[in-house]
Design a protein around this motif. Structure first.
Motif, PDB file in Angstrom:
ATOM      1  N   ALA A 162     -18.607  15.432   2.100  1.00 44.19           N
ATOM      2  CA  ALA A 162     -19.723  16.376   2.116  1.00 44.19           C
ATOM      3  C   ALA A 162     -19.392  17.620   1.294  1.00 44.19           C
ATOM      4  O   ALA A 162     -20.229  18.131   0.544  1.00 44.19           O
ATOM      5  CB  ALA A 162     -20.046  16.769   3.561  1.00 44.19           C
ATOM      6  N   GLU A 163     -18.166  18.107   1.426  1.00 39.04           N
ATOM      7  CA  GLU A 163     -17.748  19.286   0.658  1.00 39.04           C
ATOM      8  C   GLU A 163     -17.767  19.005  -0.839  1.00 39.04           C
ATOM      9  O   GLU A 163     -18.172  19.866  -1.636  1.00 39.04           O
ATOM     10  CB  GLU A 163     -16.350  19.727   1.092  1.00 39.04           C
ATOM     11  N   THR A 164     -17.341  17.814  -1.225  1.00 40.43           N
ATOM     12  CA  THR A 164     -17.304  17.465  -2.642  1.00 40.43           C
ATOM     13  C   THR A 164     -18.706  17.439  -3.229  1.00 40.43           C
ATOM     14  O   THR A 164     -18.947  17.940  -4.330  1.00 40.43           O
ATOM     15  CB  THR A 164     -16.622  16.091  -2.840  1.00 40.43           C
ATOM     16  N   VAL A 165     -19.656  16.863  -2.495  1.00 40.92           N
ATOM     17  CA  VAL A 165     -21.038  16.827  -2.965  1.00 40.92           C
ATOM     18  C   VAL A 165     -21.580  18.238  -3.142  1.00 40.92           C
ATOM     19  O   VAL A 165     -22.208  18.567  -4.158  1.00 40.92           O
ATOM     20  CB  VAL A 165     -21.924  16.028  -1.988  1.00 40.92           C
ATOM     21  N   VAL A 169       0.840  -1.205   0.000  1.00 42.35           N
ATOM     22  CA  VAL A 169       0.000   0.000   0.000  1.00 42.35           C
ATOM     23  C   VAL A 169       0.870   1.248   0.000  1.00 42.35           C
ATOM     24  O   VAL A 169       1.756   1.399   0.850  1.00 42.35           O
ATOM     25  CB  VAL A 169      -0.938   0.026   1.229  1.00 42.35           C
ATOM     26  N   LEU A 170       0.592   2.136  -0.940  1.00 45.37           N
ATOM     27  CA  LEU A 170       1.302   3.412  -1.021  1.00 45.37           C
ATOM     28  C   LEU A 170       0.397   4.496  -0.453  1.00 45.37           C
ATOM     29  O   LEU A 170      -0.690   4.750  -0.995  1.00 45.37           O
ATOM     30  CB  LEU A 170       1.655   3.728  -2.476  1.00 45.37           C
ATOM     31  N   VAL A 171       0.811   5.132   0.636  1.00 47.03           N
ATOM     32  CA  VAL A 171       0.016   6.177   1.284  1.00 47.03           C
ATOM     33  C   VAL A 171       0.463   7.543   0.786  1.00 47.03           C
ATOM     34  O   VAL A 171       1.647   7.888   0.850  1.00 47.03           O
ATOM     35  CB  VAL A 171       0.157   6.109   2.820  1.00 47.03           C
ATOM     36  N   ALA A 172      -0.486   8.328   0.280  1.00 49.66           N
ATOM     37  CA  ALA A 172      -0.198   9.697  -0.152  1.00 49.66           C
ATOM     38  C   ALA A 172      -0.005  10.561   1.094  1.00 49.66           C
ATOM     39  O   ALA A 172      -0.929  10.722   1.894  1.00 49.66           O
ATOM     40  CB  ALA A 172      -1.342  10.232  -1.003  1.00 49.66           C
ATOM     41  N   LEU A 173       1.184  11.127   1.242  1.00 45.77           N
ATOM     42  CA  LEU A 173       1.544  11.857   2.462  1.00 45.77           C
ATOM     43  C   LEU A 173       1.852  13.313   2.143  1.00 45.77           C
ATOM     44  O   LEU A 173       2.879  13.611   1.527  1.00 45.77           O
ATOM     45  CB  LEU A 173       2.749  11.192   3.120  1.00 45.77           C
ATOM     46  N   SER A 174       0.982  14.207   2.587  1.00 49.21           N
ATOM     47  CA  SER A 174       1.235  15.636   2.404  1.00 49.21           C
ATOM     48  C   SER A 174       1.977  16.224   3.594  1.00 49.21           C
ATOM     49  O   SER A 174       2.653  17.245   3.482  1.00 49.21           O
ATOM     50  CB  SER A 174      -0.091  16.392   2.216  1.00 49.21           C
ATOM     51  N   GLY A 175       1.813  15.584   4.759  1.00 49.85           N
ATOM     52  CA  GLY A 175       2.367  16.115   6.007  1.00 49.85           C
ATOM     53  C   GLY A 175       1.299  16.746   6.873  1.00 49.85           C
ATOM     54  O   GLY A 175       1.540  17.064   8.033  1.00 49.85           O
ATOM     55  N   GLY A 176       0.087  16.938   6.302  1.00 44.45           N
ATOM     56  CA  GLY A 176      -1.029  17.486   7.065  1.00 44.45           C
ATOM     57  C   GLY A 176      -1.590  16.453   8.033  1.00 44.45           C
ATOM     58  O   GLY A 176      -1.255  15.262   7.972  1.00 44.45           O
ATOM     59  N   ALA A 177      -2.483  16.889   8.914  1.00 44.39           N
ATOM     60  CA  ALA A 177      -3.018  16.020   9.966  1.00 44.39           C
ATOM     61  C   ALA A 177      -3.701  14.780   9.394  1.00 44.39           C
ATOM     62  O   ALA A 177      -3.538  13.679   9.923  1.00 44.39           O
ATOM     63  CB  ALA A 177      -3.993  16.812  10.834  1.00 44.39           C
ATOM     64  N   ASP A 178      -4.463  14.941   8.302  1.00 38.75           N
ATOM     65  CA  ASP A 178      -5.224  13.816   7.754  1.00 38.75           C
ATOM     66  C   ASP A 178      -4.310  12.713   7.241  1.00 38.75           C
ATOM     67  O   ASP A 178      -4.489  11.535   7.571  1.00 38.75           O
ATOM     68  CB  ASP A 178      -6.135  14.294   6.616  1.00 38.75           C
ATOM     69  N   SER A 179      -3.315  13.074   6.431  1.00 37.88           N
ATOM     70  CA  SER A 179      -2.442  12.058   5.851  1.00 37.88           C
ATOM     71  C   SER A 179      -1.490  11.469   6.897  1.00 37.88           C
ATOM     72  O   SER A 179      -1.147  10.290   6.826  1.00 37.88           O
ATOM     73  CB  SER A 179      -1.658  12.617   4.661  1.00 37.88           C
ATOM     74  N   ILE A 180      -1.103  12.272   7.865  1.00 34.92           N
ATOM     75  CA  ILE A 180      -0.260  11.753   8.959  1.00 34.92           C
ATOM     76  C   ILE A 180      -1.047  10.726   9.767  1.00 34.92           C
ATOM     77  O   ILE A 180      -0.540   9.652  10.122  1.00 34.92           O
ATOM     78  CB  ILE A 180       0.217  12.905   9.865  1.00 34.92           C
ATOM     79  N   ALA A 240      -6.136  10.305   1.954  1.00 33.44           N
ATOM     80  CA  ALA A 240      -6.710  10.580   3.276  1.00 33.44           C
ATOM     81  C   ALA A 240      -8.007  11.385   3.251  1.00 33.44           C
ATOM     82  O   ALA A 240      -8.313  12.076   4.212  1.00 33.44           O
ATOM     83  CB  ALA A 240      -5.672  11.298   4.150  1.00 33.44           C
ATOM     84  N   HIS A 241      -8.783  11.292   2.181  1.00 32.67           N
ATOM     85  CA  HIS A 241     -10.078  11.978   2.183  1.00 32.67           C
ATOM     86  C   HIS A 241     -10.962  11.390   3.279  1.00 32.67           C
ATOM     87  O   HIS A 241     -11.002  10.172   3.471  1.00 32.67           O
ATOM     88  CB  HIS A 241     -10.771  11.807   0.831  1.00 32.67           C
ATOM     89  N   HIS A 242     -11.685  12.275   3.979  1.00 31.38           N
ATOM     90  CA  HIS A 242     -12.528  11.838   5.093  1.00 31.38           C
ATOM     91  C   HIS A 242     -13.980  12.255   4.868  1.00 31.38           C
ATOM     92  O   HIS A 242     -14.319  12.793   3.802  1.00 31.38           O
ATOM     93  CB  HIS A 242     -11.988  12.378   6.421  1.00 31.38           C
ATOM     94  N   LEU A 288     -13.036   7.584   4.655  1.00 29.12           N
ATOM     95  CA  LEU A 288     -14.281   8.257   4.282  1.00 29.12           C
ATOM     96  C   LEU A 288     -15.371   8.114   5.345  1.00 29.12           C
ATOM     97  O   LEU A 288     -16.324   8.890   5.354  1.00 29.12           O
ATOM     98  CB  LEU A 288     -14.810   7.709   2.951  1.00 29.12           C
ATOM     99  N   PHE A 289     -15.213   7.155   6.231  1.00 27.97           N
ATOM    100  CA  PHE A 289     -16.223   6.933   7.261  1.00 27.97           C
ATOM    101  C   PHE A 289     -15.854   7.618   8.581  1.00 27.97           C
ATOM    102  O   PHE A 289     -16.597   7.518   9.561  1.00 27.97           O
ATOM    103  CB  PHE A 289     -16.406   5.427   7.486  1.00 27.97           C
ATOM    104  N   ALA A 290     -14.732   8.318   8.606  1.00 21.71           N
ATOM    105  CA  ALA A 290     -14.295   9.043   9.805  1.00 21.71           C
ATOM    106  C   ALA A 290     -14.452  10.542   9.592  1.00 21.71           C
ATOM    107  O   ALA A 290     -14.282  11.041   8.480  1.00 21.71           O
ATOM    108  CB  ALA A 290     -12.837   8.714  10.132  1.00 21.71           C
TER     109      ALA A 290
END
Length: 212
Positions: A137-140, A25-36, A130-132, A168-170
């Motif tokens: 909701a914002e995307t919709v 698994v390759l995790v996309a890491l920006s360094g922000g709270a979500d990806s961390i 790390a989309h949550h 997505l469920f968090a």
């Protein structure tokens, strides 16, 4: 200590449909709270779910020294956590001009192209982003405001081809609680408050509207 985010991540991955056992698994890491939080959670569950976890960071070349500092931060975190990190620097402003598209669109395209390129190079079965739930909701709402049809209102899927979104469920609140409980370091991207980006303008609205 109860950690709702980790419990939801485990539940999302437990049946093996999003990420099969023995996957790379390759995790996309920006360094922000979500990806961390996503990287930390994936590592916490790696032995239990029989996964091999890597990370990838794209420096978009947009914020100068600040972006370089974020890249250095990601390298430092991955070194401490024993994760192999793949990093690359792009010139997204130049790409936006060349492709005649917005900077936001060019950066997104460059990021996913880099993730796909890296996944192929290392033989990764999945790319985790790390989309949550709040992002969903914002995307919709963004699609609705742009006049999308019914297909656009479906928004992001937990699994699309090899891209997986196990958070997505968090909620954002659960992610920040997890970060706080585990004392995880993260960086703040100042472009998240830049009203030039449509998603940031939406975030400036009343939270109740954003989370309908």
């Amino acid at each position: 200590m109860k950690t709702p985010m980790l419990d939801k991540l485990r539940s999302a991955l437990k049946d093996g449909r999003l990420i099969p056992p023995k996957s790379r698994v390759l995790v996309a890491l920006s360094g922000g709270a979500d990806s961390i939080a996503l990287l930390h959670g994936m590592l916490a569950l790696a032995n239990e779910l029989d996964l091999c976890v890597f990370a990838a960071h794209l420096n978009h070349g947009i914020r100068g020294d600040s972006a370089d500092a974020d890249e250095a931060f990601c390298k430092n975190v991955c070194e401490k956590w024993g994760v192999t990190l793949f990093a690359k620097k792009a010139d997204c402003p130049a790409l936006a001009l060349e492709q005649k598209r917005s900077l936001e669109e060019a950066a997104r395209a460059a990021r996913y192209a880099f993730l796909e390129e890296t996944a192929k190079k290392i033989g990764a079965d999945r790319v985790a982003v790390a989309h949550h739930r709040d992002d969903q909701a914002e995307t919709v709402l963004l699609n609705l405001f742009r006049g999308t049809g019914a297909s656009g209102l479906r928004a992001m899927r937990p699994l699309r081809q090899n891209i997986v979104r196990p958070l997505l469920f968090a909620s954002k609140g659960e992610i920040l609680e997890y970060v706080s409980q585990n004392g995880l370091p993260f960086v703040q991207d100042e472009t998240n408050s830049d009203k030039a980006y449509a998603r940031n303008r939406l975030r400036a609205l009343d939270p109740q509207l954003r989370l309908i």
